[in-house]
Design an enzyme around this catalytic site. Structure first.
Site, PDB file in Angstrom:
ATOM      1  N   ASP A  99       0.861  -1.186   0.000  1.00 45.43           N
ATOM      2  CA  ASP A  99       0.000   0.000   0.000  1.00 45.43           C
ATOM      3  C   ASP A  99       0.895   1.234   0.000  1.00 45.43           C
ATOM      4  O   ASP A  99       2.035   1.165  -0.448  1.00 45.43           O
ATOM      5  CB  ASP A  99      -0.960  -0.025   1.193  1.00 45.43           C
ATOM      6  CG  ASP A  99      -2.278   0.671   0.900  1.00 45.43           C
ATOM      7  OD1 ASP A  99      -2.243   1.849   0.521  1.00 45.43           O
ATOM      8  OD2 ASP A  99      -3.346   0.041   1.056  1.00 45.43           O
ATOM      9  N   HIS A 159       2.119   2.017  -3.191  1.00 45.33           N
ATOM     10  CA  HIS A 159       1.180   2.936  -3.831  1.00 45.33           C
ATOM     11  C   HIS A 159       1.672   4.379  -3.823  1.00 45.33           C
ATOM     12  O   HIS A 159       0.875   5.300  -4.008  1.00 45.33           O
ATOM     13  CB  HIS A 159      -0.184   2.851  -3.144  1.00 45.33           C
ATOM     14  CG  HIS A 159      -0.856   1.524  -3.320  1.00 45.33           C
ATOM     15  ND1 HIS A 159      -2.116   1.250  -2.846  1.00 45.33           N
ATOM     16  CD2 HIS A 159      -0.443   0.377  -3.922  1.00 45.33           C
ATOM     17  CE1 HIS A 159      -2.452   0.000  -3.140  1.00 45.33           C
ATOM     18  NE2 HIS A 159      -1.446  -0.543  -3.786  1.00 45.33           N
TER      19      HIS A 159
END
Length: 438
Positions: free
Chosen positions: A218, A241
């Site tokens: 993430d 991310h």
């Protein structure tokens, strides 16, 4: 590697010089009752060590707690609570600390190493924190998974050198903290591990993330509401991310983030790069943001502002303004290298693109931009940007425009920004006075 890193190294060296012979050195073996160390759960010994540190067992001398290299201990979730009698707490981990491998053995704690109301903590070393999150990801929902390391209401913190592996959720969370440096950290989880953010910062001020490698499933770093004066420097991100502002405004919340510098960072194989994400229906603002000297290696969406994060028809939006993307270079894996998807009513104001040189990682694939409702000032950008709001373009390199400095504030939209406001210091006052910790 720069002034920030040199000063961080000098700070750590200062601790060793000042504390070397004057500190009481405690080890785990001082708190283990069985002489053969046959107990596989050392939770109570670790908690007793913390009480000795925090309670000032040094009898006039500050104490350090050391876990030596080649030592491995398993501990259950720990609440490491202050305020402490000692004005400075030092923990050095050169060995390995493991969490229970099975989720059922964790109990109901929301975090594994939970520091609360602690001031003057130095947590350092070359060791490993292994939380065995792989046994959580497929069996326990995101909202019920614990974080690995949490700092809550902590101040004057130095967290340096450690490696964290496979957190069930966030590897590091900072909430309601001030004056903290996270440096030389290695945060590792597989690309497909769900919601395993590297570092989450919320309701915190004067936070630095330096010279670290973050590989997760993430956000490498996520900066959330009520946070300001954040510096992120020399961080390598990927997989993950990206380094994100947000998400903000979920459920109609009013949230604010300002004065964020992200410099000299690399995005390698990331799902996003420099990202700002807000929910429709939210309120508040994001402003005075700088992403500068960014290297891209096969990164998707290298530059993205998304005010439609989880689309809906809500009438309000978190205001995004005074954002500079400067000196980007490298390759994009997605054809859309720049995406500015702003709210049609609120829009994004004073978005500066300055010396952006991005090419496709696929030969002969042209790159494009997607831009809606953003006021963009473009300077020497390799990708054409066409928005629904009026752009200002001083594209030719021969004009040598003055670069937009961080924290330039536009008093009215659609105008050239005035002179920049003062940039916050790279290091904060307590770092320039080592005696503040002593």
């Amino acid at each position: 590697m720069g002034f920030e890193i040199l000063l961080s190294v000098l700070l750590i060296a200062s601790y060793h010089l000042q504390y070397g012979n004057g500190r009481m050195i405690l080890t785990m073996k001082d708190f283990i009752s069985d002489s053969n160390s046959t107990n596989v759960d050392h939770s109570q010994a670790f908690q007793n060590a913390w009480r000795a540190l925090c309670g000032g067992k040094g009898k006039g001398r500050a104490a350090s707690f050391v876990i030596h290299a080649h030592e491995t201990y398993t501990i259950q979730p720990q609440l490491l609570q202050g305020p402490c009698i000692s004005p400075n707490i030092q923990i050095q981990i050169d060995g390995t600390i493991e969490a229970p491998k099975m989720a059922k053995d964790w109990g109901t704690s929301e975090c594994w190493l939970c520091f609360e109301k602690v001031t003057g903590l130095v947590l350092t070393g070359s060791g490993v924190l292994n939380t065995h999150g792989e046994n959580w990801w497929s069996s326990v929902g995101f909202s019920s998974r614990p974080e690995a390391v949490r700092f809550f209401d902590c101040h004057n913190i130095l967290y340096n050198g450690l490696t964290q592996i496979n957190s069930p959720r966030n590897h590091i969370s900072m909430f309601d903290c001030t004056n903290a440096t996270l440096s030389n950290l290695h945060l590792n989880a597989p690309e497909n591990s769900p919601n395993t953010d590297g570092i989450d910062i919320s309701h915190s001020q004067n936070i630095q993330v330096l010279s670290s490698t973050i590989k997760t499933g993430d956000d490498c770093v996520a900066i959330k509401g009520a946070s300001y004066d954040i510096n992120i420097t020399y961080v390598t991100c990927g997989p993950g991310h990206g380094i994100s502002i947000g998400s903000l405004g979920q459920g109609g919340a009013s949230e604010e983030v300002q004065n964020v510098n992200v410099r000299h960072c690399t995005f390698s194989g990331t799902q996003n790069g420099a990202r700002i994400k807000t929910w429709p229906g939210g309120r508040g603002f994001v402003k005075n943001i700088l992403y500068e000297d960014i290297t891209l290696i096969n990164a998707n969406f290298p530059i993205i502002i998304d005010q439609q994060y989880h689309q809906s028809s809500q009438a309000t939006a978190v205001k995004v303004s005074d954002v500079t993307f400067k000196s980007f270079k490298g390759t994009s894996a997605d054809a859309t290298a720049i995406k500015l998807d702003c709210d049609p009513t609120t829009g994004c104001d004073n978005i500066v693109m300055d010396h952006i040189n991005i090419v496709s990682s696929s030969p002969r694939t042209p790159l494009t931009s997607y831009c809606k409702f953003a006021h963009v000032i473009s300077r020497v950008v390799s990708i054409h940007i066409d928005c629904d709001f009026r752009n200002e373009d001083s594209q030719p390199a021969s004009s040598h425009p003055q670069p937009s400095a961080p924290y330039a504030i536009s008093s009215t939209p659609h105008t050239q920004p005035p002179a920049p406001t003062t940039q916050p210091p790279l290091f904060f006052p307590f770092y320039t006075n080592f005696n503040a910790f002593l």
